[in-house]
Design an enzyme around this catalytic site. Sequence first.
Site, mmCIF file in Angstrom:
data_model
loop_
_atom_site.group_PDB
_atom_site.id
_atom_site.type_symbol
_atom_site.label_atom_id
_atom_site.label_comp_id
_atom_site.label_asym_id
_atom_site.label_seq_id
_atom_site.Cartn_x
_atom_site.Cartn_y
_atom_site.Cartn_z
ATOM 1 N N GLU A 1 -0.725 -9.354 -0.738
ATOM 2 C CA GLU A 1 -2.134 -9.413 -0.228
ATOM 3 C C GLU A 1 -2.931 -9.475 -1.518
ATOM 4 O O GLU A 1 -4.068 -10.184 -1.684
ATOM 5 C CB GLU A 1 -2.765 -8.393 0.649
ATOM 6 C CG GLU A 1 -2.042 -8.591 2.192
ATOM 7 C CD GLU A 1 -2.225 -7.353 2.871
ATOM 8 O OE1 GLU A 1 -1.928 -6.203 2.720
ATOM 9 O OE2 GLU A 1 -2.964 -7.457 4.095
ATOM 10 N N GLY B 1 0.495 -4.957 0.937
ATOM 11 C CA GLY B 1 -0.728 -4.879 0.043
ATOM 12 C C GLY B 1 -0.518 -5.692 -1.442
ATOM 13 O O GLY B 1 -1.388 -6.338 -2.116
ATOM 14 N N GLU C 1 4.420 -4.949 7.232
ATOM 15 C CA GLU C 1 3.730 -3.902 7.867
ATOM 16 C C GLU C 1 4.516 -3.600 9.297
ATOM 17 O O GLU C 1 4.328 -2.525 9.654
ATOM 18 C CB GLU C 1 2.262 -4.172 8.067
ATOM 19 C CG GLU C 1 1.603 -3.977 6.602
ATOM 20 C CD GLU C 1 1.713 -5.393 5.703
ATOM 21 O OE1 GLU C 1 2.289 -6.468 5.979
ATOM 22 O OE2 GLU C 1 0.891 -5.489 4.697
ATOM 23 N N ALA D 1 0.856 -1.110 0.121
ATOM 24 C CA ALA D 1 0.194 0.022 0.025
ATOM 25 C C ALA D 1 1.004 1.323 -0.032
ATOM 26 O O ALA D 1 2.064 0.860 0.517
ATOM 27 C CB ALA D 1 -0.962 -0.075 1.220
HETATM 28 N N1 CAA Z 1 4.621 3.280 -0.555
HETATM 29 C C1 CAA Z 1 5.208 4.194 -1.151
HETATM 30 N N2 CAA Z 1 6.023 4.491 -1.860
HETATM 31 C C2 CAA Z 1 6.910 3.370 -2.187
HETATM 32 C C3 CAA Z 1 6.647 2.111 -1.538
HETATM 33 C C4 CAA Z 1 5.438 2.265 -0.729
HETATM 34 N N3 CAA Z 1 4.888 0.797 -0.283
HETATM 35 N N4 CAA Z 1 7.304 1.360 -1.902
HETATM 36 C C5 CAA Z 1 8.491 1.916 -2.646
HETATM 37 N N5 CAA Z 1 7.850 3.248 -2.875
HETATM 38 C C6 CAA Z 1 8.717 4.202 -3.676
HETATM 39 C C7 CAA Z 1 9.805 4.950 -2.712
HETATM 40 O O1 CAA Z 1 9.514 5.532 -1.810
HETATM 41 C C8 CAA Z 1 10.737 5.291 -3.762
HETATM 42 O O2 CAA Z 1 10.308 6.516 -3.978
HETATM 43 P P1 CAA Z 1 11.280 7.868 -4.260
HETATM 44 O O3 CAA Z 1 12.178 7.535 -5.665
HETATM 45 O O4 CAA Z 1 10.521 9.092 -4.589
HETATM 46 O O5 CAA Z 1 12.247 7.853 -3.078
HETATM 47 C C9 CAA Z 1 10.409 4.362 -4.842
HETATM 48 O O6 CAA Z 1 9.196 3.858 -4.629
HETATM 49 C C10 CAA Z 1 11.564 3.303 -5.105
HETATM 50 O O7 CAA Z 1 11.528 2.639 -4.073
HETATM 51 P P2 CAA Z 1 13.136 2.343 -3.229
HETATM 52 O O8 CAA Z 1 14.065 3.453 -3.469
HETATM 53 O O9 CAA Z 1 12.875 2.149 -1.825
HETATM 54 O O10 CAA Z 1 13.874 1.174 -4.003
HETATM 55 P P3 CAA Z 1 14.560 -0.184 -3.307
HETATM 56 O O11 CAA Z 1 14.910 -0.830 -4.636
HETATM 57 O O12 CAA Z 1 15.846 0.626 -2.774
HETATM 58 O O13 CAA Z 1 13.651 -0.945 -2.291
HETATM 59 C C11 CAA Z 1 11.929 -2.017 -1.425
HETATM 60 C C12 CAA Z 1 12.734 -1.632 -2.675
HETATM 61 C C13 CAA Z 1 12.477 -2.779 -0.448
HETATM 62 C C14 CAA Z 1 10.616 -2.704 -1.883
HETATM 63 C C15 CAA Z 1 11.417 -0.643 -0.644
HETATM 64 O O14 CAA Z 1 10.804 0.190 -1.632
HETATM 65 C C16 CAA Z 1 10.375 -0.859 0.416
HETATM 66 O O15 CAA Z 1 10.987 -1.349 1.602
HETATM 67 N N6 CAA Z 1 9.136 -0.257 0.109
HETATM 68 C C17 CAA Z 1 8.144 -0.464 1.181
HETATM 69 C C18 CAA Z 1 7.676 -2.035 1.507
HETATM 70 C C19 CAA Z 1 6.514 -2.102 2.486
HETATM 71 O O16 CAA Z 1 6.949 -1.699 3.808
HETATM 72 N N7 CAA Z 1 5.329 -2.418 2.026
HETATM 73 C C20 CAA Z 1 4.255 -2.253 3.099
HETATM 74 C C21 CAA Z 1 3.285 -1.244 2.820
HETATM 75 S S1 CAA Z 1 2.105 -1.018 4.035
HETATM 76 C C22 CAA Z 1 0.887 -2.120 3.500
HETATM 77 O O17 CAA Z 1 0.820 -2.664 2.541
HETATM 78 C C23 CAA Z 1 -0.620 -2.181 4.351
HETATM 79 C C24 CAA Z 1 -1.351 -3.060 4.153
HETATM 80 O O18 CAA Z 1 -1.550 -4.168 4.491
HETATM 81 C C25 CAA Z 1 -2.028 -3.056 2.880
#
Ligand code: CAA
Length: 258
Positions: free
Chosen positions: A112, A109, A132, A66
């Site tokens: 999911e 998400g 999460e 998400a």
């Molecule tokens: N939400 C918003 N933006 C996101 C995102 C997310 N879940 N995942 C990645 N992005 C964005 C980053 O912020 C980044 O944006 P900028 O270029 O503006 O900084 C861009 O996408 C590229 O991401 P990274 O630079 O982080 O890429 P990476 O290759 O270094 O890392 C990754 C990849 C490990 C997947 C890392 O992006 C990450 O950890 N993302 C979040 C994963 C996460 O926590 N997901 C769970 C979300 S909460 C949820 O889903 C709740 C639910 O139950 C529904």
Amino acid sequence: THEYETILVERRGRTGLITLNRPKALNALNLQVMNDVVDAARQLDRDPDIGCLVLTGSAKAFAAGADIKEMQPRGYMDMYVSDWFTAWDQFAAVRKPTVAAVSGYALGGGCELAMMCDILLAADTARFGQPEIKLGVIPGIGGSQRLTRAVGKAKAMDLCLTGRMMDAEEAERAGLVSRVVPAGELLDTAMEVAGTVAGMSAPVAMMAKESVARSFETTLTEGVRFERRLFHATFATEDQKEGMAAFVEKRDPEFRHR
Ligand code: CAA
């Protein structure tokens, strides 16, 4: 088909292909993505020329979760009153078979959403997780429920409590995905699988889906009874007549309702 902001929608034969397309955010699922996916999926579900849906992302990410930036400023009242994420249930309620083709990250998400699909195919580059907890929240689109039903308590607890990622091989071993294929072959495989499903009788495929899905919802006795009633119902279709006649006559079936 109309143009969407965050997804691409294509019809290839009897398969509807939805591609998540927010590359700058690794396909993070914001409200716009939710509304686009749900709208496109519902439209394809209603379309008599479509027999199966495929949902995919990019090579790097199916979806990285998400949208964290969209959620960050919100409070409890806002999340509760808007019933945040609730529209995703409409994707899970699609009646035609759905295939997830996962390459790269399927986190939070993203994992999911993949688990809402009926057939989950993974590229060897796929990474699944429910991270999460690292953000101070828990899964909110069914992860704690669908993951636990798919892989059991041991791995679901491990993933939800540590936030660690699981690679494609572990996901297949655990029963989360049905097949792992080389990344370059993922979409072709998914389209082939979807084409096979879409070549079956559409109402009978819907009954097969509904029957398997029911096993998540009910006891064994009730589930077996539900299946038996739908099995009986297939005998009201022309496609049962055709399918069985074709077998007896040693030819391929020409299902009418597809
Ligand atoms: N939400 C918003 N933006 C996101 C995102 C997310 N879940 N995942 C990645 N992005 C964005 C980053 O912020 C980044 O944006 P900028 O270029 O503006 O900084 C861009 O996408 C590229 O991401 P990274 O630079 O982080 O890429 P990476 O290759 O270094 O890392 C990754 C990849 C490990 C997947 C890392 O992006 C990450 O950890 N993302 C979040 C994963 C996460 O926590 N997901 C769970 C979300 S909460 C949820 O889903 C709740 C639910 O139950 C529904």
